[in-house]
Design an enzyme around this catalytic site. Structure first.
Site, PDB file in Angstrom:
ATOM      1  N   ARG A  94     -42.880   9.710   5.527  1.00  0.00           N
ATOM      2  CA  ARG A  94     -43.857   9.185   6.453  1.00  0.00           C
ATOM      3  C   ARG A  94     -45.303   8.637   5.664  1.00  0.00           C
ATOM      4  NH1 ARG A  94     -45.454   9.388  11.487  1.00  0.00           N
ATOM      5  NH2 ARG A  94     -47.272   8.162  10.546  1.00  0.00           N
TER       6      ARG A  94
ATOM      7  N   ARG B 247     -42.670  16.258  12.329  1.00  0.00           N
ATOM      8  CA  ARG B 247     -43.461  17.068  11.362  1.00  0.00           C
ATOM      9  C   ARG B 247     -42.957  18.349  11.060  1.00  0.00           C
ATOM     10  NH1 ARG B 247     -48.948  15.691  14.088  1.00  0.00           N
ATOM     11  NH2 ARG B 247     -47.925  15.965  15.952  1.00  0.00           N
TER      12      ARG B 247
ATOM     13  N   ASP C  45     -40.748   5.777  19.656  1.00  0.00           N
ATOM     14  CA  ASP C  45     -41.678   6.416  20.814  1.00  0.00           C
ATOM     15  C   ASP C  45     -41.900   5.800  22.196  1.00  0.00           C
ATOM     16  OD1 ASP C  45     -43.943   8.503  20.371  1.00  0.00           O
ATOM     17  OD2 ASP C  45     -44.758   7.057  21.677  1.00  0.00           O
TER      18      ASP C  45
ATOM     19  N   ARG D 151     -38.270  16.679  19.762  1.00  0.00           N
ATOM     20  CA  ARG D 151     -38.924  16.353  18.611  1.00  0.00           C
ATOM     21  C   ARG D 151     -38.069  17.132  17.471  1.00  0.00           C
ATOM     22  NH1 ARG D 151     -44.573  15.021  19.486  1.00  0.00           N
ATOM     23  NH2 ARG D 151     -44.155  13.191  20.828  1.00  0.00           N
TER      24      ARG D 151
ATOM     25  N   TYR E 188     -50.802   6.923  30.090  1.00  0.00           N
ATOM     26  CA  TYR E 188     -51.650   6.483  28.954  1.00  0.00           C
ATOM     27  C   TYR E 188     -52.390   5.275  29.243  1.00  0.00           C
ATOM     28  CZ  TYR E 188     -49.391  10.042  26.411  1.00  0.00           C
ATOM     29  OH  TYR E 188     -48.926  11.401  25.713  1.00  0.00           O
TER      30      TYR E 188
HETATM   31  O1  CP3 Z   1     -37.201  13.962  17.537  1.00  0.00           O
HETATM   32  C1  CP3 Z   1     -37.706  13.300  18.754  1.00  0.00           C
HETATM   33  O2  CP3 Z   1     -37.656  13.920  19.707  1.00  0.00           O
HETATM   34  C2  CP3 Z   1     -37.647  11.920  18.508  1.00  0.00           C
HETATM   35  C3  CP3 Z   1     -38.800  11.205  18.444  1.00  0.00           C
HETATM   36  C4  CP3 Z   1     -39.661  11.046  19.784  1.00  0.00           C
HETATM   37  C5  CP3 Z   1     -41.202  10.769  19.275  1.00  0.00           C
HETATM   38  N1  CP3 Z   1     -41.746  10.750  20.496  1.00  0.00           N
HETATM   39  C6  CP3 Z   1     -41.650  10.682  17.898  1.00  0.00           C
HETATM   40  C7  CP3 Z   1     -43.000  10.956  17.630  1.00  0.00           C
HETATM   41  C8  CP3 Z   1     -39.669  11.066  20.972  1.00  0.00           C
HETATM   42  C9  CP3 Z   1     -38.531  11.392  22.079  1.00  0.00           C
HETATM   43  C10 CP3 Z   1     -41.067  10.883  21.635  1.00  0.00           C
HETATM   44  C11 CP3 Z   1     -41.248  10.716  23.030  1.00  0.00           C
HETATM   45  C12 CP3 Z   1     -42.767  10.930  23.215  1.00  0.00           C
HETATM   46  N2  CP3 Z   1     -43.840  10.202  22.935  1.00  0.00           N
HETATM   47  C13 CP3 Z   1     -43.310  11.650  24.635  1.00  0.00           C
HETATM   48  C14 CP3 Z   1     -42.230  12.047  25.492  1.00  0.00           C
HETATM   49  C15 CP3 Z   1     -41.958  13.322  24.838  1.00  0.00           C
HETATM   50  C16 CP3 Z   1     -43.010  14.556  25.173  1.00  0.00           C
HETATM   51  O3  CP3 Z   1     -43.136  15.152  23.980  1.00  0.00           O
HETATM   52  O4  CP3 Z   1     -43.290  14.849  26.223  1.00  0.00           O
HETATM   53  C17 CP3 Z   1     -44.557  11.419  24.512  1.00  0.00           C
HETATM   54  C18 CP3 Z   1     -45.368  11.912  25.631  1.00  0.00           C
HETATM   55  C19 CP3 Z   1     -45.061  10.551  23.512  1.00  0.00           C
HETATM   56  C20 CP3 Z   1     -46.566  10.141  23.240  1.00  0.00           C
HETATM   57  C21 CP3 Z   1     -46.839  10.548  21.995  1.00  0.00           C
HETATM   58  N3  CP3 Z   1     -46.368  10.080  20.718  1.00  0.00           N
HETATM   59  C22 CP3 Z   1     -47.521  12.077  21.923  1.00  0.00           C
HETATM   60  C23 CP3 Z   1     -48.140  12.626  22.728  1.00  0.00           C
HETATM   61  C24 CP3 Z   1     -47.440  12.091  20.271  1.00  0.00           C
HETATM   62  C25 CP3 Z   1     -47.804  13.380  19.459  1.00  0.00           C
HETATM   63  C26 CP3 Z   1     -49.248  13.152  18.955  1.00  0.00           C
HETATM   64  C27 CP3 Z   1     -49.482  13.940  17.646  1.00  0.00           C
HETATM   65  O5  CP3 Z   1     -49.549  13.655  16.526  1.00  0.00           O
HETATM   66  O6  CP3 Z   1     -49.380  15.416  18.139  1.00  0.00           O
HETATM   67  C28 CP3 Z   1     -46.705  10.883  19.531  1.00  0.00           C
HETATM   68  C29 CP3 Z   1     -46.502  10.879  18.176  1.00  0.00           C
HETATM   69  C30 CP3 Z   1     -45.254  10.987  17.814  1.00  0.00           C
HETATM   70  N4  CP3 Z   1     -43.941  10.702  18.342  1.00  0.00           N
HETATM   71  C31 CP3 Z   1     -44.802  11.768  16.762  1.00  0.00           C
HETATM   72  C32 CP3 Z   1     -43.522  11.659  16.557  1.00  0.00           C
HETATM   73  C33 CP3 Z   1     -42.743  12.288  15.484  1.00  0.00           C
HETATM   74  C34 CP3 Z   1     -45.787  12.544  15.640  1.00  0.00           C
HETATM   75  C35 CP3 Z   1     -46.146  11.425  14.708  1.00  0.00           C
HETATM   76  C36 CP3 Z   1     -46.543  11.765  13.321  1.00  0.00           C
HETATM   77  O7  CP3 Z   1     -45.744  12.244  12.626  1.00  0.00           O
HETATM   78  O8  CP3 Z   1     -47.938  11.750  13.082  1.00  0.00           O
END
Ligand code: CP3
Length: 369
Positions: free
Chosen positions: A49, A40, A85, A36, A165
């Site tokens: 974004r 954010r 994602d 991540r 999910y």
């Molecule tokens: O920088 C990075 O790591 C690359 C991008 C990345 C994202 N998601 C972007 C993202 C990666 C590698 C993921 C993988 C992902 N997505 C996982 C596995 C990694 C982990 O955290 O265990 C999982 C479980 C997801 C599903 C998912 N997508 C979740 C739980 C969330 C968070 C919800 C939140 O808002 O807190 C997302 C959204 C997400 N994916 C964001 C990002 C940058 C946040 C979106 C935003 O900016 O609003």
């Protein structure tokens, strides 16, 4: 075999310390990146974004590429992780899924019964061809052109984490409906897992063919499983997902005009998976990612001292005073010495409220050791 123009085949990233450490060759300077790292915690990300939904941002090649590059420029990390994602391949396969800000992936209709599984799996994963992944392929191409000798890491969700999910319909604490289905209807579960493996495997393959130099399979929620359930009901599907990329190799010139064939390194990571480490390695991963709950020397012991490790700075330490964080990171590096090679990372993702200056300072500290 990768295309000759791929950064690994063309030699641009084949000697990168991230790639070599993943291949088990200890590097003088430890490579580091952060799960991540794009997101954010960066003001430049929040600015870009505004007005774009998460999944739309992932499918906009210029935007996804720029967001991937932001943390590489700012922190000087050893790799970019592709901005996307884990639910993107589900969306591209026609699943009604969205990401709700602050919550995570939410399904229009959860997949709870054998009939639901039958309906979902009517979409043939083979229909996810290169054209289906066009925005991904384009974003990766734009990104590697900018990254030069810095490797890009591709990623995908492992079948269980995606199924968690799909079955729950959204985020859940203990994934109980998914774990029930696995026992209540093992045939429907196996069908769901095989389909998910093919869909997520195709996503991973598309990123590597387009130019990613390594890949990470996220089984974030596998820690909810017993070793027995993992081995019987989950591991075969993770192996199946990785089978989509295990044929991807490249040749590197070595001494006397000889060449050596290497494979694109694959990392496997989950949260709270201390009891599953060996099984997670055995699905066909090269490297195991360790969360912050278990010290790296103990993780290495559980893996027989022969597996390169990634991890495992506790994200909670990022907001602690620098001397506390520095001592913790020094300890992580010392314990990582027990593994054949070590890529430094966090034990899970960067918390959104993290001061990005701390991450930059951490990279400098790790590179100066
Ligand atoms: O920088 C990075 O790591 C690359 C991008 C990345 C994202 N998601 C972007 C993202 C990666 C590698 C993921 C993988 C992902 N997505 C996982 C596995 C990694 C982990 O955290 O265990 C999982 C479980 C997801 C599903 C998912 N997508 C979740 C739980 C969330 C968070 C919800 C939140 O808002 O807190 C997302 C959204 C997400 N994916 C964001 C990002 C940058 C946040 C979106 C935003 O900016 O609003």
């Amino acid at each position: 075999m990768l295309d000759p123009s791929h950064p690994l085949s063309a030699g641009r990233t084949a000697s990168a310390r991230l790639v070599r450490a993943y291949q088990g060759v200890r590097q003088e300077v430890a490579p580091v990146w952060f799960m991540r790292q794009a997101g954010r915690s960066l003001p430049e990300y929040r600015e870009l974004r505004v007005g774009t939904r998460m999944l739309d941002a992932c499918l906009d090649p210029a935007l996804a590429s720029e967001i991937t590059l932001q943390p590489v420029r700012r922190h000087g990390v050893d790799a970019g992780i592709f901005f996307s994602d884990i639910v993107i391949p589900l969306r591209l396969a026609g699943v009604d899924v969205d990401i709700v800000p602050g919550k995570g992936p939410v399904l229009g209709s959860p997949v709870r019964t054998a009939d639901d599984v039958a309906r979902l799996t009517e979409t043939d994963p083979a229909s996810l061809d290169a054209s289906a992944f066009a925005p991904i392929v384009e974003a990766v191409a734009l990104t590697i052109a900018e990254l030069g000798e810095t490797p890009l890491i591709g990623f995908a969700g492992a079948p269980f984490t995606l199924a968690a999910y799909l079955v729950e319909g959204g985020p859940s604490k203990d994934h109980i409906r998914a774990r029930t289905l696995m026992h209540a209807d093992p045939a429907a579960w196996a069908k769901l897992m095989a389909w998910t493996a093919d869909v997520t495997g195709a996503f991973l393959r598309a990123q590597i063919l387009a130019g990613a130099s390594a890949a990470q399979l996220f089984d974030s929620w596998a820690g909810a499983l017993s070793l027995g359930d993992y081995t019987e009901h989950v591991a075969p599907a993770s192996t199946r997902a990785l089978s989509h990329v295990r044929d991807l190799t490249y040749d590197v010139p070595v001494d006397d005009g000889m060449s050596e064939t290497r494979n694109v390194p694959i990392v496997h990571f989950g949260v709270g998976t201390g009891e599953l480490l060996k099984a997670m390695h055995e699905v066909g991963a090269d490297v195991v990612g360790i969360d912050y709950r278990i010290p790296l020397d103990e993780a290495s012991r559980r893996l027989g001292h022969v597996v390169p490790l990634q991890g495992n700075i506790d994200p909670a330490m990022l907001d602690a005073p620098w001397p506390v964080l520095e001592a913790h990171v020094a300890d992580v590096l010392a314990r990582g010495a027990d593994a054949p090679a070590h890529v430094v990372n966090l034990g899970h993702g960067v918390p959104p409220e993290t001061d990005p200056a701390v991450l930059t300072r951490l990279v400098e500290f790790i590179h100066s050791r």
